[in-house]
Design an enzyme around this catalytic site. Sequence first.
Site, PDB file in Angstrom:
ATOM      1  N   GLU A 281      60.935  -1.798 -18.395  1.00  0.00           N
ATOM      2  CA  GLU A 281      60.671  -0.452 -17.888  1.00  0.00           C
ATOM      3  C   GLU A 281      60.983   0.616 -18.928  1.00  0.00           C
ATOM      4  O   GLU A 281      60.264   1.612 -19.037  1.00  0.00           O
ATOM      5  CB  GLU A 281      61.459  -0.212 -16.600  1.00  0.00           C
ATOM      6  CG  GLU A 281      61.195  -1.218 -15.490  1.00  0.00           C
ATOM      7  CD  GLU A 281      59.735  -1.317 -15.074  1.00  0.00           C
ATOM      8  OE1 GLU A 281      58.914  -0.466 -15.512  1.00  0.00           O
ATOM      9  OE2 GLU A 281      59.399  -2.239 -14.323  1.00  0.00           O
ATOM     10  N   HIS A 290      51.270  -2.229 -20.319  1.00  0.00           N
ATOM     11  CA  HIS A 290      51.371  -3.642 -19.954  1.00  0.00           C
ATOM     12  C   HIS A 290      50.621  -4.497 -20.974  1.00  0.00           C
ATOM     13  O   HIS A 290      49.486  -4.187 -21.335  1.00  0.00           O
ATOM     14  CB  HIS A 290      50.797  -3.883 -18.551  1.00  0.00           C
ATOM     15  CG  HIS A 290      51.733  -3.456 -17.470  1.00  0.00           C
ATOM     16  ND1 HIS A 290      51.335  -2.675 -16.404  1.00  0.00           N
ATOM     17  CD2 HIS A 290      53.060  -3.685 -17.289  1.00  0.00           C
ATOM     18  CE1 HIS A 290      52.369  -2.457 -15.614  1.00  0.00           C
ATOM     19  NE2 HIS A 290      53.425  -3.041 -16.126  1.00  0.00           N
ATOM     20  N   CYS A 318      53.470  -6.167 -29.457  1.00  0.00           N
ATOM     21  CA  CYS A 318      54.399  -5.203 -28.853  1.00  0.00           C
ATOM     22  C   CYS A 318      55.648  -5.019 -29.716  1.00  0.00           C
ATOM     23  O   CYS A 318      56.230  -3.931 -29.749  1.00  0.00           O
ATOM     24  CB  CYS A 318      54.771  -5.644 -27.441  1.00  0.00           C
ATOM     25  SG  CYS A 318      53.388  -5.572 -26.273  1.00  0.00           S
TER      26      CYS A 318
END
Length: 376
Positions: A281, A290, A318
Amino acid sequence: MGGLCSGSQERCGGTCCGGKWQCWEMKVIKHSEQVLKTALISKNTQLVKLYENLESREKCLLNEAFQPDSVLFRPITLHSESDWISSHPEPTQDFEQFYNDPYRSRPTSQKSAIYVQPIGSFGDTKVSTEDYMKWLKDYCEAFYYGLSVKILEPVPVSHTGCAFRVNEYTCNLQIHAGDLLKYLKKKKPKEDAFCIVGITMIDLYPRESWNFVFGQASLTEGVGIFSFARYDSDFYSASYKGRLKSVKKLPSADYSVFDGYYTPTINSMLLLRSCKTLTHEIGHIFGLHHCQWLQCVMQGSNHLEESDRRPLDLCPICLRKLQSAIGFHIVERYQALLGWMDAELGNEAMKGLLKPVEAFKECREWVLKCLDVLQK
């Protein structure tokens, strides 16, 4: 800009379990080598040069993203129609899109602290709130290596002034996510805060028509609220101790119902799930969407089974996004994560603080493999 983390909009039901879908075959999302390479490196000349300037060992690890036989980073597997990607179609975000996003929050030398505000009760007879918060703080500092994490003093629900209710189907207490975001926005320290996130063991709901939500965030404001309530292994069982015996409308200003309200035992699985959720989060507040490239902690999850399938850490795409935002050396970050998992063998064990890390065994072995690539 804000968003709901996964939850259920239908008042009469919770989330679905993958095993309930009988006629749905598992699907593997397998991108081509070129697609993954472009998502990681980009075709933009400036961003390609940035990548070429990385340390050679870092590039060796990151290049695993587009190696077809990689044992470190695997394709995403969808197990049911209720999985996030199946039920929530959304565009992918590659490194170039992240890097050029004008709306994402960026930590600075002045605004580099992640604040965590515990709301309600935590811990049990064996593990104190202080111990649990220290474990989360230290893990988050390893994950977001180079930033500081500061735990604020826990506050009771009454201090937030939030609305609350009893869920008429699951019969557990719930607190209003939107009201908590307003409270956190007021509490966000002005001098050094990159973001502030609230965490609670009490279930959340975003509006009356929704059954529940795992969390909610306002990315431009740098605030978020997340609940670990449904990560209790007993939450969906008839024996869940958080169920109230009588379901009735509660007085809006009487917070005494939260006095002595049930908090789950802090075991290894709950700690693992908490670490995953907190870092996922906060990743959104950094501007990470996402992940749909490879198995990654930034994958969306629509239910507990899917959340448990997510790995503990980031895929290379990521990871490069986060490295560009913070500026850490990847090897030092992995060493910090390993150090957190091994801490129960050192000073903490001598002090009697036995961190329950049994559920992290597979993650630890994976980190060692990554370090092996980085330290060859």
